[in-house]
Scaffold this motif. Structure first.
Motif, PDB file in Angstrom:
ATOM      1  N   ASN A  75       0.793  -1.027   0.044  1.00  0.00           N
ATOM      2  CA  ASN A  75      -0.004   0.094  -0.660  1.00  0.00           C
ATOM      3  C   ASN A  75       0.948   1.204  -0.078  1.00  0.00           C
ATOM      4  O   ASN A  75       0.396   2.329   0.690  1.00  0.00           O
ATOM      5  N   GLU A  76       1.838   1.222  -0.973  1.00  0.00           N
ATOM      6  CA  GLU A  76       2.753   2.509  -0.817  1.00  0.00           C
ATOM      7  C   GLU A  76       1.783   3.604  -1.027  1.00  0.00           C
ATOM      8  O   GLU A  76       1.695   4.008  -2.069  1.00  0.00           O
ATOM      9  N   THR A  77       2.511   4.772  -0.421  1.00  0.00           N
ATOM     10  CA  THR A  77       2.548   6.297  -0.817  1.00  0.00           C
ATOM     11  C   THR A  77       3.507   6.681  -1.138  1.00  0.00           C
ATOM     12  O   THR A  77       3.055   7.899  -1.568  1.00  0.00           O
ATOM     13  N   GLU A  78       4.546   6.518  -0.590  1.00  0.00           N
ATOM     14  CA  GLU A  78       5.391   7.267  -1.225  1.00  0.00           C
ATOM     15  C   GLU A  78       6.136   7.205  -2.840  1.00  0.00           C
ATOM     16  O   GLU A  78       5.412   5.821  -3.649  1.00  0.00           O
ATOM     17  N   ASP A  79       6.652   7.838  -3.573  1.00  0.00           N
ATOM     18  CA  ASP A  79       6.657   8.079  -4.490  1.00  0.00           C
ATOM     19  C   ASP A  79       8.803   7.198  -4.570  1.00  0.00           C
ATOM     20  O   ASP A  79       9.630   8.051  -5.345  1.00  0.00           O
ATOM     21  N   LEU A  80       8.503   5.899  -4.609  1.00  0.00           N
ATOM     22  CA  LEU A  80       9.801   4.975  -4.913  1.00  0.00           C
ATOM     23  C   LEU A  80      10.090   5.566  -6.097  1.00  0.00           C
ATOM     24  O   LEU A  80      10.082   4.377  -7.102  1.00  0.00           O
ATOM     25  N   MET A  81      11.348   5.936  -6.133  1.00  0.00           N
ATOM     26  CA  MET A  81      12.150   5.532  -7.658  1.00  0.00           C
ATOM     27  C   MET A  81      13.953   5.207  -7.543  1.00  0.00           C
ATOM     28  O   MET A  81      14.359   4.060  -8.510  1.00  0.00           O
ATOM     29  N   ARG A  82      13.862   5.413  -5.960  1.00  0.00           N
ATOM     30  CA  ARG A  82      15.713   4.504  -5.858  1.00  0.00           C
ATOM     31  C   ARG A  82      15.539   3.408  -4.492  1.00  0.00           C
ATOM     32  O   ARG A  82      14.875   4.277  -3.765  1.00  0.00           O
ATOM     33  N   ILE A  83      15.964   2.516  -4.611  1.00  0.00           N
ATOM     34  CA  ILE A  83      16.294   1.567  -3.182  1.00  0.00           C
ATOM     35  C   ILE A  83      17.544   1.133  -3.313  1.00  0.00           C
ATOM     36  O   ILE A  83      17.612   0.823  -3.830  1.00  0.00           O
ATOM     37  N   ASN A  84      17.947   0.888  -1.893  1.00  0.00           N
ATOM     38  CA  ASN A  84      19.103   0.512  -1.119  1.00  0.00           C
ATOM     39  C   ASN A  84      19.012  -0.709  -0.598  1.00  0.00           C
ATOM     40  O   ASN A  84      19.188  -0.244   0.641  1.00  0.00           O
ATOM     41  N   LEU A  85      19.234  -0.981  -0.740  1.00  0.00           N
ATOM     42  CA  LEU A  85      19.044  -2.714  -0.175  1.00  0.00           C
ATOM     43  C   LEU A  85      20.287  -3.551  -0.040  1.00  0.00           C
ATOM     44  O   LEU A  85      21.471  -3.661  -1.105  1.00  0.00           O
ATOM     45  N   PRO A  86      20.931  -4.680   1.678  1.00  0.00           N
ATOM     46  CA  PRO A  86      21.409  -5.245   1.349  1.00  0.00           C
ATOM     47  C   PRO A  86      21.137  -6.854   0.288  1.00  0.00           C
ATOM     48  O   PRO A  86      19.955  -6.669  -0.190  1.00  0.00           O
ATOM     49  N   TYR A  87      22.065  -6.820  -0.300  1.00  0.00           N
ATOM     50  CA  TYR A  87      21.779  -7.608  -1.725  1.00  0.00           C
ATOM     51  C   TYR A  87      21.176  -9.012  -0.872  1.00  0.00           C
ATOM     52  O   TYR A  87      20.261  -9.800  -1.824  1.00  0.00           O
ATOM     53  N   GLN A  88      21.343  -9.626  -0.115  1.00  0.00           N
ATOM     54  CA  GLN A  88      20.725 -10.902   1.019  1.00  0.00           C
ATOM     55  C   GLN A  88      18.842 -10.647   0.393  1.00  0.00           C
ATOM     56  O   GLN A  88      18.258 -11.299   0.945  1.00  0.00           O
ATOM     57  N   ASN A  89      18.459  -9.214   0.786  1.00  0.00           N
ATOM     58  CA  ASN A  89      17.580  -8.858   0.828  1.00  0.00           C
ATOM     59  C   ASN A  89      16.123  -8.971  -0.203  1.00  0.00           C
ATOM     60  O   ASN A  89      14.913  -8.408   0.033  1.00  0.00           O
ATOM     61  N   ARG A 101      13.611  -7.817 -10.576  1.00  0.00           N
ATOM     62  CA  ARG A 101      12.995  -8.275 -12.788  1.00  0.00           C
ATOM     63  C   ARG A 101      11.785  -7.403 -11.972  1.00  0.00           C
ATOM     64  O   ARG A 101      11.654  -6.383 -13.196  1.00  0.00           O
ATOM     65  N   GLU A 102      10.962  -7.149 -11.015  1.00  0.00           N
ATOM     66  CA  GLU A 102       9.938  -6.978 -11.088  1.00  0.00           C
ATOM     67  C   GLU A 102       9.589  -4.696 -10.256  1.00  0.00           C
ATOM     68  O   GLU A 102       9.322  -4.117 -11.269  1.00  0.00           O
ATOM     69  N   TYR A 103      11.068  -5.028  -9.778  1.00  0.00           N
ATOM     70  CA  TYR A 103      11.333  -3.393  -9.591  1.00  0.00           C
ATOM     71  C   TYR A 103      11.689  -2.595 -11.067  1.00  0.00           C
ATOM     72  O   TYR A 103      11.389  -1.695 -11.017  1.00  0.00           O
ATOM     73  N   ARG A 104      12.857  -3.732 -11.830  1.00  0.00           N
ATOM     74  CA  ARG A 104      12.840  -2.940 -12.764  1.00  0.00           C
ATOM     75  C   ARG A 104      12.063  -2.715 -13.348  1.00  0.00           C
ATOM     76  O   ARG A 104      12.353  -1.426 -14.572  1.00  0.00           O
ATOM     77  N   ARG A 105      11.101  -3.960 -13.697  1.00  0.00           N
ATOM     78  CA  ARG A 105       9.697  -3.295 -14.649  1.00  0.00           C
ATOM     79  C   ARG A 105       8.953  -2.328 -14.230  1.00  0.00           C
ATOM     80  O   ARG A 105       9.054  -1.240 -14.637  1.00  0.00           O
ATOM     81  N   ASP A 106       9.252  -1.779 -12.847  1.00  0.00           N
ATOM     82  CA  ASP A 106       8.074  -0.826 -12.233  1.00  0.00           C
ATOM     83  C   ASP A 106       9.239   0.591 -12.678  1.00  0.00           C
ATOM     84  O   ASP A 106       8.806   0.854 -11.463  1.00  0.00           O
ATOM     85  N   ASN A 107       9.957   0.356 -13.186  1.00  0.00           N
ATOM     86  CA  ASN A 107      11.253   1.697 -13.526  1.00  0.00           C
ATOM     87  C   ASN A 107      11.366   2.265 -12.137  1.00  0.00           C
ATOM     88  O   ASN A 107      11.776   2.743 -11.299  1.00  0.00           O
ATOM     89  N   ILE A 108      11.921   1.049 -10.756  1.00  0.00           N
ATOM     90  CA  ILE A 108      12.404   1.549  -9.436  1.00  0.00           C
ATOM     91  C   ILE A 108      13.823   0.910  -9.234  1.00  0.00           C
ATOM     92  O   ILE A 108      14.119  -0.692 -10.009  1.00  0.00           O
ATOM     93  N   SER A 109      14.389   1.280  -9.721  1.00  0.00           N
ATOM     94  CA  SER A 109      16.501   1.886  -9.445  1.00  0.00           C
ATOM     95  C   SER A 109      16.860   0.930  -8.330  1.00  0.00           C
ATOM     96  O   SER A 109      16.752   1.271  -7.016  1.00  0.00           O
ATOM     97  N   VAL A 110      17.569   0.175  -8.334  1.00  0.00           N
ATOM     98  CA  VAL A 110      17.937  -0.532  -7.243  1.00  0.00           C
ATOM     99  C   VAL A 110      19.895  -0.706  -7.467  1.00  0.00           C
ATOM    100  O   VAL A 110      20.352  -1.124  -7.943  1.00  0.00           O
ATOM    101  N   ASN A 111      19.707  -0.398  -5.998  1.00  0.00           N
ATOM    102  CA  ASN A 111      20.826  -0.584  -5.727  1.00  0.00           C
ATOM    103  C   ASN A 111      21.481  -1.999  -4.792  1.00  0.00           C
ATOM    104  O   ASN A 111      20.282  -1.504  -3.503  1.00  0.00           O
ATOM    105  N   LEU A 112      22.610  -2.304  -4.257  1.00  0.00           N
ATOM    106  CA  LEU A 112      22.942  -3.861  -3.742  1.00  0.00           C
ATOM    107  C   LEU A 112      23.882  -3.956  -3.343  1.00  0.00           C
ATOM    108  O   LEU A 112      24.789  -3.473  -4.008  1.00  0.00           O
ATOM    109  N   TYR A 113      23.896  -4.344  -1.526  1.00  0.00           N
ATOM    110  CA  TYR A 113      25.488  -4.081  -1.492  1.00  0.00           C
ATOM    111  C   TYR A 113      25.673  -4.538  -0.586  1.00  0.00           C
ATOM    112  O   TYR A 113      24.560  -5.734   0.080  1.00  0.00           O
ATOM    113  N   VAL A 114      26.739  -5.149  -0.042  1.00  0.00           N
ATOM    114  CA  VAL A 114      28.036  -4.390  -0.397  1.00  0.00           C
ATOM    115  C   VAL A 114      28.439  -6.013  -1.276  1.00  0.00           C
ATOM    116  O   VAL A 114      28.799  -7.664  -0.574  1.00  0.00           O
ATOM    117  N   VAL A 115      28.699  -5.548  -2.569  1.00  0.00           N
ATOM    118  CA  VAL A 115      29.051  -6.893  -3.453  1.00  0.00           C
ATOM    119  C   VAL A 115      30.228  -6.722  -4.235  1.00  0.00           C
ATOM    120  O   VAL A 115      30.737  -5.605  -4.673  1.00  0.00           O
TER     121      VAL A 115
END
Length: 537
Positions: free
Chosen positions: A413-427, A434-448
């Motif tokens: 039920n997201e109300t924020e306009d999420l355009m970028r997320i930053n998460l551990p790669y395990q999460n 793939r779903e975030y990419r289809r929704d045009n949400i930029s995904v950054n994963l750390y630490v790789v």
């Protein structure tokens, strides 16, 4: 033929000596008992157990620097514990594997399996050490189980082939044991266990799913690189030298951590204390254990923020610095946020940071002074990736052109306009990426850091990764492996078919040999009976 038989006999005797520590050619009375068979099975289990730990240890190398830092914060003693772990693990795997190979060779040569008591003690210790290691991971490093699960997407196809080859080779000792066992129940149990394991392996690829099973034309663009504290494998972390190295290797974002000094100057530092990355114990011995935020900017500028990198190398690459680079590293000082922003603007790269400590009762003041420092610099606000979650609404109003980055998944039920997320790669799973990419949400994963992990995330469609190893990942032109699914299925089927034929051949051949030996034994028994009768008369 006689020479060959004598050579084989000497080899068998030598192997028996190594296995049982009985340095004698007299094997009279040595018979494999049920207890000896149990110890053979224990060797097999310990070997598999040690190999499983070796695999997990290999997976943890991507994140081992975090463990080194954790141990340092607890003990104050810096050491690259990954080398200790790998050395110990290699020793345990080598010991158990050699014992297993010895036992298999002795079994094939029909030699007694009399394991020496010292080996028994060492095997038990090996099992206890490996079990303790697994428990330690479960208690202190639980996220590594998810890392291991992700790693199977990279190694699963190859582990399957390796396991099939191993089970195929085991067909010889299993078949030999099967035909030598007189008890039909044990023969049936042995055959069912072996064939059950074999067919389970044959069907294992049904559960293997890797994002790298795709055509090259379907490969997503290579993820952008975020320099984690700059390029900490090549220069002292969070220093000007480190950030410049990162820029040289093509990072698009400089990721770091910001603290605020006692007199209100935002500066770059990861740890809450200065002991690990500065010479504070020499310059301010009485304040060495104080939080970094308790020092004013004048005091911070007196600290050497680079020599530690040479004295206590956090990565093996630190030892490869040239003489000029070593001198430059020793000249590094604590960097202010303002200085970092000047460097970022000069190279037109973005800046993303955590603002610490989050539990500070005056955190709102920290946010305020940090935002004002950025706005009063000449950097374009679009180059700021704002990560701190506290007082985000105020930041949006004060600096609407900052790019907001969220450290959480998108809510249903997201109300924020999420355009970028930053998460551990395990999460995030490959499907979620793939779903975030289809929704045009930029995904950054750390630490790789590891190429195998970068390859998996690349194939899954991650937009960017935060890394310590920008010099390694920047040079990768494609994932470590990429295979069309149809090709892999063909390899799977061919491997299983060849394995099955070899297993059937091994059982058939050993059955033929066992039948050939039976008449010889029967004839010799008849001859001995006749000789005994003549002597009795």
């Amino acid at each position: 033929m006689v020479k060959d038989a004598g050579c084989c006999s000497r080899c068998a005797t030598c192997l028996l000596c190594l296995y049982s520590c009985r340095w004698t050619r007299n094997k009279k009375g040595l018979v494999t008992s049920k207890c000896d068979c149990a110890w053979f099975f224990f060797i097999f289990c310990v070997c598999l157990f040690a190999l499983a730990w070796f695999y997990l240890a290999f997976v943890t190398l991507n994140d081992f620097h975090n463990l080194n830092e954790f141990i340092f914060r607890k003990t104050g003693w810096w050491l690259d514990w990954s080398m200790v772990m790998l050395s110990g693990t290699t020793t345990l795997v080598t010991f158990s594997s050699l014992l297993l190979v010895l036992a298999l060779c002795l079994q094939l040569w029909h030699q007694p399996l009399k394991l020496h008591w010292i080996y028994k003690v060492l095997l038990i210790l090996t099992a206890l050490v490996v079990a303790s290691a697994f428990v330690g991971v479960e208690v202190q490093w639980e996220e590594q189980w998810e890392s291991a699960h992700i790693s199977l997407q990279a190694t699963g196809p190859f582990l399957h082939i390796g396991a099939v080859v191993g089970m195929t080779l085991l067909a010889w000792p299993v078949a030999d044991c099967f035909y030598r066992t007189s008890c039909s129940v044990l023969r049936t149990l042995l055959l069912l266990l072996y064939l059950g394991a074999v067919f389970a392996l044959y069907l294992a690829p049904l559960g293997i799913d890797s994002p790298c099973l795709l055509e090259y034309s379907q490969l997503p663009p290579k993820p952008a690189l975020f320099g984690h504290r700059g390029a900490p494998m090549l220069a002292p972390e969070n220093t000007l030298m480190s950030f410049r190295k990162a820029v040289d290797y093509g990072v698009s974002v400089l990721e770091t951590d910001v603290l605020v000094s006692a007199d209100g100057v935002p500066f770059i530092m990861h740890d809450e204390k200065l002991i690990r990355t500065t010479n504070v114990q020499e310059v301010f011995p009485a304040q060495a254990q104080s939080n970094a935020s308790s020092f004013n900017w004048t005091q911070l500028q007196q600290l050497d923020a680079g020599s530690w990198f040479l004295q206590k190398p956090p990565f093996p690459t630190a030892r490869s610095l040239s003489k000029a680079e070593r001198a430059l590293a020793q000249a590094q000082r604590v960097l202010s946020l303002k200085q970092l922003l000047v460097e970022a603007k000069r190279h037109n790269v973005s800046v993303m940071f955590d603002l610490r400590p989050e539990e500070d009762p005056h955190y709102e003041d920290l946010v305020n002074v940090t935002v004002e420092t950025i706005l009063h610099s000449d950097i374009s606000p679009e180059l700021i990736l704002w990560l701190p979650d506290e007082f985000r609404d105020w930041v949006k109003q004060r600096a609407p052109r900052f790019q907001q980055v969220y450290g959480r998944k998108k809510l249903s039920n997201e109300t924020e306009d999420l355009m970028r997320i930053n998460l551990p790669y395990q999460n995030l799973s490959s499907t979620e990426i793939r779903e975030y990419r289809r929704d045009n949400i930029s995904v950054n994963l750390y630490v790789v850091n590891a190429p195998w992990l970068f390859s998996i995330l690349w194939c899954a469609g991650a937009n960017s990764v935060t890394t310590n190893a920008c010099q390694v990942l920047q040079g990768m032109e494609r994932p470590l492996w990429l295979l069309p699914r149809a090709t892999y299925q063909m390899i799977w089927i061919v491997t299983d078919c060849v394995s099955f034929l070899l297993i059937v051949w091994a059982f058939f051949l050993l059955k033929k040999w066992s039948r050939r030996k039976e008449p010889q034994g029967y004839d010799s028994d008849v001859l001995l009976t006749k000789i005994h009768s003549l002597l009795s008369e």
